[in-house]
Design an enzyme around this catalytic site. Structure first.
Site, PDB file in Angstrom:
ATOM      1  N   ARG A 238       0.841  -1.217   0.000  1.00  0.00           N
ATOM      2  CA  ARG A 238       0.000   0.000   0.000  1.00  0.00           C
ATOM      3  C   ARG A 238       0.873   1.263   0.000  1.00  0.00           C
ATOM      4  O   ARG A 238       0.555   2.255   0.665  1.00  0.00           O
ATOM      5  CB  ARG A 238      -0.917   0.034   1.227  1.00  0.00           C
ATOM      6  CG  ARG A 238      -1.885  -1.095   1.321  1.00  0.00           C
ATOM      7  CD  ARG A 238      -2.936  -1.042   0.223  1.00  0.00           C
ATOM      8  NE  ARG A 238      -4.031  -1.942   0.503  1.00  0.00           N
ATOM      9  CZ  ARG A 238      -4.020  -3.244   0.237  1.00  0.00           C
ATOM     10  NH1 ARG A 238      -2.962  -3.795  -0.351  1.00  0.00           N
ATOM     11  NH2 ARG A 238      -5.057  -3.987   0.531  1.00  0.00           N
TER      12      ARG A 238
ATOM     13  N   GLU B 182      -4.374   2.760   7.166  1.00  0.00           N
ATOM     14  CA  GLU B 182      -4.188   2.623   5.722  1.00  0.00           C
ATOM     15  C   GLU B 182      -4.876   3.792   5.037  1.00  0.00           C
ATOM     16  O   GLU B 182      -4.430   4.288   4.012  1.00  0.00           O
ATOM     17  CB  GLU B 182      -4.813   1.293   5.261  1.00  0.00           C
ATOM     18  CG  GLU B 182      -4.297   0.823   3.922  1.00  0.00           C
ATOM     19  CD  GLU B 182      -5.387   0.365   2.997  1.00  0.00           C
ATOM     20  OE1 GLU B 182      -5.456   0.910   1.881  1.00  0.00           O
ATOM     21  OE2 GLU B 182      -6.148  -0.538   3.374  1.00  0.00           O
TER      22      GLU B 182
ATOM     23  N   SER C  68     -10.345  -1.267   4.364  1.00  0.00           N
ATOM     24  CA  SER C  68      -9.482  -1.516   5.527  1.00  0.00           C
ATOM     25  C   SER C  68      -9.016  -0.183   6.092  1.00  0.00           C
ATOM     26  O   SER C  68      -8.411   0.610   5.370  1.00  0.00           O
ATOM     27  CB  SER C  68      -8.248  -2.316   5.117  1.00  0.00           C
ATOM     28  OG  SER C  68      -8.630  -3.544   4.580  1.00  0.00           O
TER      29      SER C  68
HETATM   30  N1  EPU Z   1      -9.725 -12.114  10.449  1.00  0.00           N
HETATM   31  C1  EPU Z   1     -10.155 -12.210  11.750  1.00  0.00           C
HETATM   32  N2  EPU Z   1     -11.422 -11.785  12.029  1.00  0.00           N
HETATM   33  C2  EPU Z   1     -12.235 -11.308  11.053  1.00  0.00           C
HETATM   34  C3  EPU Z   1     -11.790 -11.206   9.732  1.00  0.00           C
HETATM   35  C4  EPU Z   1     -10.513 -11.618   9.452  1.00  0.00           C
HETATM   36  O1  EPU Z   1      -9.442 -12.659  12.631  1.00  0.00           O
HETATM   37  O2  EPU Z   1     -13.365 -10.954  11.397  1.00  0.00           O
HETATM   38  C5  EPU Z   1      -8.376 -12.606  10.153  1.00  0.00           C
HETATM   39  C6  EPU Z   1      -8.462 -14.035   9.628  1.00  0.00           C
HETATM   40  O3  EPU Z   1      -7.406 -14.764  10.166  1.00  0.00           O
HETATM   41  C7  EPU Z   1      -8.246 -13.864   8.142  1.00  0.00           C
HETATM   42  C8  EPU Z   1      -7.292 -12.690   8.122  1.00  0.00           C
HETATM   43  O4  EPU Z   1      -7.761 -11.834   9.169  1.00  0.00           O
HETATM   44  O5  EPU Z   1      -7.672 -15.008   7.557  1.00  0.00           O
HETATM   45  C9  EPU Z   1      -7.246 -11.973   6.810  1.00  0.00           C
HETATM   46  O6  EPU Z   1      -8.550 -11.503   6.520  1.00  0.00           O
HETATM   47  P1  EPU Z   1      -8.930 -11.045   5.033  1.00  0.00           P
HETATM   48  O7  EPU Z   1      -8.635 -12.131   4.077  1.00  0.00           O
HETATM   49  O8  EPU Z   1     -10.323 -10.507   5.060  1.00  0.00           O
HETATM   50  O9  EPU Z   1      -7.888  -9.915   4.691  1.00  0.00           O
HETATM   51  P2  EPU Z   1      -7.284  -8.692   5.508  1.00  0.00           P
HETATM   52  O10 EPU Z   1      -5.843  -8.941   5.727  1.00  0.00           O
HETATM   53  O11 EPU Z   1      -8.109  -8.372   6.696  1.00  0.00           O
HETATM   54  C10 EPU Z   1      -6.533  -7.534   3.288  1.00  0.00           C
HETATM   55  C11 EPU Z   1      -6.623  -6.191   2.657  1.00  0.00           C
HETATM   56  C12 EPU Z   1      -8.002  -5.999   2.028  1.00  0.00           C
HETATM   57  C13 EPU Z   1      -8.234  -7.100   0.996  1.00  0.00           C
HETATM   58  C14 EPU Z   1      -8.115  -8.458   1.721  1.00  0.00           C
HETATM   59  C15 EPU Z   1      -8.237  -9.617   0.767  1.00  0.00           C
HETATM   60  C16 EPU Z   1      -5.149  -4.771   3.970  1.00  0.00           C
HETATM   61  C17 EPU Z   1      -5.039  -3.642   4.932  1.00  0.00           C
HETATM   62  N3  EPU Z   1      -6.374  -5.149   3.643  1.00  0.00           N
HETATM   63  O12 EPU Z   1      -7.438  -7.543   4.389  1.00  0.00           O
HETATM   64  O13 EPU Z   1      -7.986  -4.760   1.331  1.00  0.00           O
HETATM   65  O14 EPU Z   1      -9.515  -6.989   0.404  1.00  0.00           O
HETATM   66  O15 EPU Z   1      -6.808  -8.549   2.339  1.00  0.00           O
HETATM   67  O16 EPU Z   1      -7.077  -9.708   0.019  1.00  0.00           O
HETATM   68  O17 EPU Z   1      -4.119  -5.261   3.498  1.00  0.00           O
HETATM   69  C18 EPU Z   1      -8.467  -2.450   1.559  1.00  0.00           C
HETATM   70  O18 EPU Z   1      -7.266  -2.262   1.340  1.00  0.00           O
HETATM   71  O19 EPU Z   1      -9.266  -1.503   1.760  1.00  0.00           O
HETATM   72  C19 EPU Z   1      -8.969  -3.814   1.601  1.00  0.00           C
HETATM   73  C20 EPU Z   1     -10.240  -4.117   1.873  1.00  0.00           C
END
Ligand code: EPU
Length: 379
Positions: free
Chosen positions: A172, A375, A271
């Site tokens: 990012r 972010e 995010s």
């Molecule tokens: N998780 C929890 N609780 C929850 C949801 C998620 O513990 O309620 C944990 C789980 O272990 C899950 C992990 O978080 O496996 C990752 O969750 P997710 O796949 O939803 O991804 P994220 O790391 O939370 C990132 C990006 C998102 C993108 C998703 C999918 C960042 C800051 N965010 O989120 O990007 O859509 O991966 O690739 O890197 C954005 O940038 O606005 C955005 C939405």
């Protein structure tokens, strides 16, 4: 060029905050943009200047006292093969104006069977900000398909073409957000696409969902590992006929819709925090906490970044601190993805969001000794 004074920005930030700016200018070409900077005095637009896309990654902390600019440069132009460099024979180059909606470009590619941005489908925002922010999702970042970024250098007044390498992309992050902040205004981006299947399905449940529709998909060589080396080249691979960029796009949009709030219904900026990357010593503290709470067999979700660093999902840390589904006044923490702060009633003011942000950062720091960084850009 359109110019509006004392403009309400509610529809120009996906949080839906009722903030305003002294002046709002939309430019439709590089020439107009040049004039804006070449004759700033002549136009007399109030300072400071801020360039925005759809405002999908912005938190206006107050009314903006200067001029907000928005690109209306909208075109999608496949480039002539003469513009390809040696070694790029399989690559289809497409130049896209900075004001094109990011997801319209993803749909354009999927409609033509072109691989590249399909995992990034459904991300709100525009092409220019996608290249500034290095948007990412489901195992892909936009830097993976950016060849070069065309921009106006506001210091010299010249158009510059920055190869992706010079954009110094990180998680990012890019020079546009860092060392060269305010210097370049993106006017278009050249993307590298491919008509040969290049599926990237290894994030979360993407593979499982895609295979439900098209049957087993081989693991491409570049994504194989010692247990599953994959075929030697992508062209040798027998891909299922039903595996198309459109299928991956539809799958990703389905997953997003089930996890993320629609900003046109509930104000949010995706995010709110970055996933922290911490040294192994900090990760051990988190691991000990989790084993104490959930038992020895529990495994904290994490990703080994190498060189002794671990990325931990901020969503998990925030959930552990009890914020998931939290509501206070007009704002809250989304119940399905605690990384997202929401304007629940549509009537939130910036200070409510900032107060919630601070409470979350404080509690994660107290519990885990890890500092979360936003972010979302604060203006
Ligand atoms: N998780 C929890 N609780 C929850 C949801 C998620 O513990 O309620 C944990 C789980 O272990 C899950 C992990 O978080 O496996 C990752 O969750 P997710 O796949 O939803 O991804 P994220 O790391 O939370 C990132 C990006 C998102 C993108 C998703 C999918 C960042 C800051 N965010 O989120 O990007 O859509 O991966 O690739 O890197 C954005 O940038 O606005 C955005 C939405």
């Amino acid at each position: 060029m359109t110019v509006e004074y004392d403009k309400d920005l509610s529809r120009h930030n996906t949080f839906g905050l009722k903030v305003s700016c002294a002046c709002y200018v939309e430019f439709g070409s590089e020439d107009e943009l040049r004039k804006i900077y070449g004759a700033a005095g002549e136009f007399g637009f109030p300072q400071p200047f801020l360039h925005i896309g759809s405002g999908s990654n912005l938190l206006f902390t107050r009314d903006f006292p200067g001029t907000v600019f928005h690109s209306a440069i909208r075109f999608v132009r496949p480039l002539d093969s003469k513009e390809k460099r040696p070694g790029e024979d399989d690559v289809i180059l497409v130049e896209v104006g900075s004001g094109v909606l990011w997801d319209d470009f993803c749909a354009w590619c999927a409609d033509r069977g072109l691989w590249g941005p399909e995992n990034l489908s459904g991300i709100p925002g525009e092409v220019g900000s996608a290249a500034v922010q290095n948007i990412g999702a489901y195992g892909v970042e936009v830097k993976d398909i950016v060849k070069e970024v065309r921009c106006l250098d506001v210091v010299t007044g010249e158009i510059r073409i920055l190869p992706a390498k010079e954009c110094r992309y990180g998680y990012r992050d890019s020079i546009f957000k860092d060392t060269a902040k305010g210097r370049y205004v993106v006017t278009s981006v050249v993307f590298m696409l491919s008509s040969t299947p290049a599926p990237r399905l290894e994030y979360g449940h993407v593979r499982e969902a895609v295979e439900k529709v098209c049957g087993p998909v081989p693991v491409p060589a570049s994504q194989g590992n010692s247990c599953s080396p994959g075929p030697d080249t992508q062209s040798e691979t027998e891909w299922p006929e039903a595996l198309t960029p459109g299928l991956v796009r539809g799958t990703v949009i389905g997953i997003r819709d089930s996890k993320l709030p629609d900003p046109s219904v509930t104000g949010n900026a995706g995010s709110f925090f970055k996933n922290p990357v911490v040294p192994k010593s900090s990760y051990s503290i988190v691991e000990n906490y989790a084993k104490g709470r959930y038992g020895e067999g529990y495994s904290v979700p994490h990703f080994d970044m190498g060189s002794g660093f671990i990325k931990i999902p901020a969503a998990w840390l925030i959930e552990q601190c009890g914020w998931k589904g939290y509501l206070e006044g007009n704002v809250g923490v989304y119940e399905k993805q605690p990384l997202v702060i929401v304007n629940v009633t549509g009537k939130a003011v910036p200070d409510e969001i900032i107060a919630l942000e601070n409470k979350i950062v404080h509690s994660v720091s107290e519990k885990f000794g890890i500092t979360l960084h936003p972010e979302v850009e604060h203006v």
